[in-house]
Design an enzyme around this catalytic site. Sequence first.
Site, mmCIF file in Angstrom:
data_model
loop_
_atom_site.group_PDB
_atom_site.id
_atom_site.type_symbol
_atom_site.label_atom_id
_atom_site.label_comp_id
_atom_site.label_asym_id
_atom_site.label_seq_id
_atom_site.Cartn_x
_atom_site.Cartn_y
_atom_site.Cartn_z
ATOM 1 N N ILE A 107 -0.375 7.797 3.891
ATOM 2 C CA ILE A 107 -0.653 8.497 2.625
ATOM 3 C C ILE A 107 -1.716 9.578 2.839
ATOM 4 O O ILE A 107 -1.608 10.695 2.336
ATOM 5 C CB ILE A 107 -1.080 7.500 1.517
ATOM 6 C CG1 ILE A 107 0.029 6.457 1.290
ATOM 7 C CG2 ILE A 107 -1.391 8.237 0.217
ATOM 8 C CD1 ILE A 107 -0.315 5.369 0.281
ATOM 9 N N ASP A 128 -11.288 8.993 9.979
ATOM 10 C CA ASP A 128 -10.383 7.909 10.363
ATOM 11 C C ASP A 128 -10.899 7.363 11.698
ATOM 12 O O ASP A 128 -11.380 8.137 12.532
ATOM 13 C CB ASP A 128 -8.944 8.419 10.543
ATOM 14 C CG ASP A 128 -7.901 7.326 10.377
ATOM 15 O OD1 ASP A 128 -7.092 7.396 9.436
ATOM 16 O OD2 ASP A 128 -7.900 6.368 11.190
ATOM 17 N N ASN A 129 -10.803 6.061 11.893
ATOM 18 C CA ASN A 129 -11.211 5.531 13.209
ATOM 19 C C ASN A 129 -10.001 5.347 14.135
ATOM 20 O O ASN A 129 -10.136 4.800 15.219
ATOM 21 C CB ASN A 129 -11.987 4.212 13.060
ATOM 22 C CG ASN A 129 -11.114 3.068 12.584
ATOM 23 O OD1 ASN A 129 -9.959 3.287 12.209
ATOM 24 N ND2 ASN A 129 -11.653 1.867 12.590
ATOM 25 N N ILE A 134 -15.413 3.716 8.621
ATOM 26 C CA ILE A 134 -15.997 3.715 7.257
ATOM 27 C C ILE A 134 -17.095 2.659 7.101
ATOM 28 O O ILE A 134 -17.827 2.667 6.126
ATOM 29 C CB ILE A 134 -14.933 3.528 6.145
ATOM 30 C CG1 ILE A 134 -14.090 2.267 6.400
ATOM 31 C CG2 ILE A 134 -14.075 4.767 5.986
ATOM 32 C CD1 ILE A 134 -13.385 1.730 5.167
ATOM 33 N N ALA A 181 -8.144 1.619 5.164
ATOM 34 C CA ALA A 181 -8.133 0.174 4.890
ATOM 35 C C ALA A 181 -7.413 -0.565 6.001
ATOM 36 O O ALA A 181 -6.658 0.015 6.778
ATOM 37 C CB ALA A 181 -7.416 -0.098 3.565
ATOM 38 N N TYR A 187 -5.638 -9.776 1.531
ATOM 39 C CA TYR A 187 -5.577 -8.322 1.297
ATOM 40 C C TYR A 187 -5.771 -8.007 -0.196
ATOM 41 O O TYR A 187 -6.615 -7.181 -0.573
ATOM 42 C CB TYR A 187 -4.228 -7.802 1.805
ATOM 43 C CG TYR A 187 -3.905 -6.388 1.416
ATOM 44 C CD1 TYR A 187 -4.630 -5.314 1.935
ATOM 45 C CD2 TYR A 187 -2.863 -6.109 0.525
ATOM 46 C CE1 TYR A 187 -4.313 -4.003 1.581
ATOM 47 C CE2 TYR A 187 -2.544 -4.802 0.179
ATOM 48 C CZ TYR A 187 -3.275 -3.758 0.701
ATOM 49 O OH TYR A 187 -2.963 -2.469 0.349
ATOM 50 N N VAL A 202 9.049 -2.033 5.027
ATOM 51 C CA VAL A 202 10.469 -2.371 5.114
ATOM 52 C C VAL A 202 11.376 -1.153 5.335
ATOM 53 O O VAL A 202 12.296 -1.197 6.148
ATOM 54 C CB VAL A 202 10.871 -3.210 3.872
ATOM 55 C CG1 VAL A 202 10.771 -2.422 2.589
ATOM 56 C CG2 VAL A 202 12.226 -3.811 4.020
ATOM 57 N N ARG A 206 11.333 -4.807 -4.785
ATOM 58 C CA ARG A 206 10.170 -3.946 -4.593
ATOM 59 C C ARG A 206 10.300 -2.659 -5.389
ATOM 60 O O ARG A 206 11.376 -2.065 -5.458
ATOM 61 C CB ARG A 206 10.027 -3.573 -3.096
ATOM 62 C CG ARG A 206 9.613 -4.740 -2.204
ATOM 63 C CD ARG A 206 8.138 -5.043 -2.426
ATOM 64 N NE ARG A 206 7.705 -6.236 -1.714
ATOM 65 C CZ ARG A 206 7.682 -7.468 -2.220
ATOM 66 N NH1 ARG A 206 8.116 -7.696 -3.435
ATOM 67 N NH2 ARG A 206 7.224 -8.492 -1.511
ATOM 68 N N GLU A 261 3.263 -12.833 0.231
ATOM 69 C CA GLU A 261 3.996 -11.701 -0.348
ATOM 70 C C GLU A 261 4.645 -12.075 -1.675
ATOM 71 O O GLU A 261 5.254 -13.136 -1.805
ATOM 72 C CB GLU A 261 5.073 -11.222 0.622
ATOM 73 C CG GLU A 261 4.483 -10.531 1.821
ATOM 74 C CD GLU A 261 5.356 -9.398 2.312
ATOM 75 O OE1 GLU A 261 6.581 -9.552 2.273
ATOM 76 O OE2 GLU A 261 4.799 -8.367 2.723
HETATM 77 N N1 LIG Z 1 1.581 2.531 1.766
HETATM 78 C C1 LIG Z 1 1.680 1.753 0.702
HETATM 79 O O1 LIG Z 1 2.776 1.462 0.233
HETATM 80 C C2 LIG Z 1 0.436 1.215 0.027
HETATM 81 C C3 LIG Z 1 0.607 0.329 -1.036
HETATM 82 C C4 LIG Z 1 -0.515 -0.167 -1.675
HETATM 83 C C5 LIG Z 1 -1.777 0.227 -1.279
HETATM 84 N N2 LIG Z 1 -1.913 1.072 -0.223
HETATM 85 C C6 LIG Z 1 -3.267 1.474 0.171
HETATM 86 O O2 LIG Z 1 -3.292 2.868 0.343
HETATM 87 C C7 LIG Z 1 -4.182 3.226 1.406
HETATM 88 C C8 LIG Z 1 -3.453 4.068 2.436
HETATM 89 O O3 LIG Z 1 -2.338 3.343 2.913
HETATM 90 P P1 LIG Z 1 -1.400 3.877 4.069
HETATM 91 O O4 LIG Z 1 -0.054 3.322 3.816
HETATM 92 O O5 LIG Z 1 -1.574 5.316 4.240
HETATM 93 O O6 LIG Z 1 -2.000 3.091 5.311
HETATM 94 P P2 LIG Z 1 -2.192 3.524 6.837
HETATM 95 O O7 LIG Z 1 -2.458 2.289 7.611
HETATM 96 O O8 LIG Z 1 -1.074 4.408 7.259
HETATM 97 O O9 LIG Z 1 -3.533 4.381 6.759
HETATM 98 C C9 LIG Z 1 -4.798 3.798 6.688
HETATM 99 C C10 LIG Z 1 -5.692 4.544 7.650
HETATM 100 O O10 LIG Z 1 -7.013 3.969 7.606
HETATM 101 C C11 LIG Z 1 -7.541 3.986 8.927
HETATM 102 N N3 LIG Z 1 -8.579 2.965 9.038
HETATM 103 C C12 LIG Z 1 -8.426 1.611 9.040
HETATM 104 N N4 LIG Z 1 -9.610 1.017 9.178
HETATM 105 C C13 LIG Z 1 -10.551 2.006 9.240
HETATM 106 C C14 LIG Z 1 -11.960 2.027 9.385
HETATM 107 N N5 LIG Z 1 -12.642 0.877 9.491
HETATM 108 N N6 LIG Z 1 -12.600 3.214 9.410
HETATM 109 C C15 LIG Z 1 -11.898 4.388 9.323
HETATM 110 N N7 LIG Z 1 -10.545 4.426 9.188
HETATM 111 C C16 LIG Z 1 -9.894 3.247 9.149
HETATM 112 C C17 LIG Z 1 -6.347 3.688 9.822
HETATM 113 O O11 LIG Z 1 -6.554 4.124 11.156
HETATM 114 C C18 LIG Z 1 -5.238 4.454 9.103
HETATM 115 O O12 LIG Z 1 -5.077 5.761 9.641
HETATM 116 C C19 LIG Z 1 -4.735 1.917 1.930
HETATM 117 O O13 LIG Z 1 -5.973 1.665 1.325
HETATM 118 C C20 LIG Z 1 -3.721 0.892 1.488
HETATM 119 O O14 LIG Z 1 -4.293 -0.388 1.351
HETATM 120 C C21 LIG Z 1 -0.834 1.574 0.451
#
Ligand SMILES: NC(=O)c1ccc[n+]([C@@H]2O[C@H](COP(=O)([O-])OP(=O)(O)OC[C@H]3O[C@@H](n4cnc5c(N)ncnc54)[C@H](O)[C@@H]3O)[C@@H](O)[C@H]2O)c1
Length: 310
Positions: free
Chosen positions: A12, A31-32, A52, A72, A137, A181, A205, A267
Amino acid sequence: MKVLVTGVAGFIGSNLASRLLSEGYEVSGIDNLAYGLKENIPEGVDFHCQDIRDKNIYPLFKGIDTVFHLAAKNCIADCQADPVETAEINVAGTVNVFEASRRAGVRKVIYAESAALYEGSAIFPTPETDVKPESFYGISKLASDYFARAYETFYGLRITALRYFCVYGPVQDYWRTIPPVMSAFIIKLLKRERPIIYGGGEKRRDFVYVDDVNDFHLMCIRDPRTDGKEFNIGSGMNYSVRGILDKISKMLGVDPDPIHKDDLPGEAQVTLADITQARSLGWEPKTPIEVGLRKAIEYIRQEMKVGRIP
Ligand SMILES: NC(=O)c1ccc[n+]([C@@H]2O[C@H](COP(=O)([O-])OP(=O)(O)OC[C@H]3O[C@@H](n4cnc5c(N)ncnc54)[C@H](O)[C@@H]3O)[C@@H](O)[C@H]2O)c1
């Protein structure tokens, strides 16, 4: 206007950064690279490889108008396996982002919660009020919601929480323990391998396309009616996992023969967003699932061609 995106190398975050750049924002990103890939980060982002949880990230927040906090630990299975790291990243890391934002005088923080807050809900579509997380989570996302509200109360920080349902589209990751999925199915079917279904395939979903999510992100920057609120971000429609597999198979012209594995712990059986609140601000998820899927398939096909998906 300067915007900071945490999790900018993720699915995202990288899509959001591209959209912000195309709208003329100056974008920096943190990002880490624990899950995200450096090559996902769009050109033009001022990127900082930082964690973070690091208390020294505060200077990166100086001069920033809006923070999108998306970083996250977010695979439910990974979080179930390591609740301590889940709390360190999703709770303490999020509080660290709120604190850095407060100290630096950031105008607004928009951050990611999740539909996992509704894991135990029996109300469909689920409104923002029926919060019942069950997995580590989901619980970590609820804990950060409490911190967000306290930062508003005690420090006047403007915060908007976004409860995404299943976001999908290009750059959705495929390398984590159990990939989301849609990308998992697309990859297996393109490789002519058997896709894996956890459980019987009847889980439903709510899928929402990433460009539609970005429309709401942009509204949040500008619209003060989003301050201090939580919003469900879904499509308001849901599909069974088996139904999605059949849809993708039809689009690819293949006959799927899925392997069924045990249901994953933590889930929900059904997710379906009540998006009345986001709609009341004029937002509408516009992308039909076939259109979104076609773009996701095209992206993965391209990634396979250049060898980024083995
Ligand atoms: N994709 C979805 O369908 C979905 C649904 C519900 C919630 N979310 C939330 O949306 C956000 C983005 O999701 P996404 O799908 O892009 O996930 P993603 O895993 O693709 O991206 C998360 C990014 O955070 C980075 N990260 C993790 N730990 C870190 C840290 N300690 N310090 C710095 N960076 C760190 C990861 O390297 C990764 O690039 C998240 O908070 C996730 O929980 C996503």
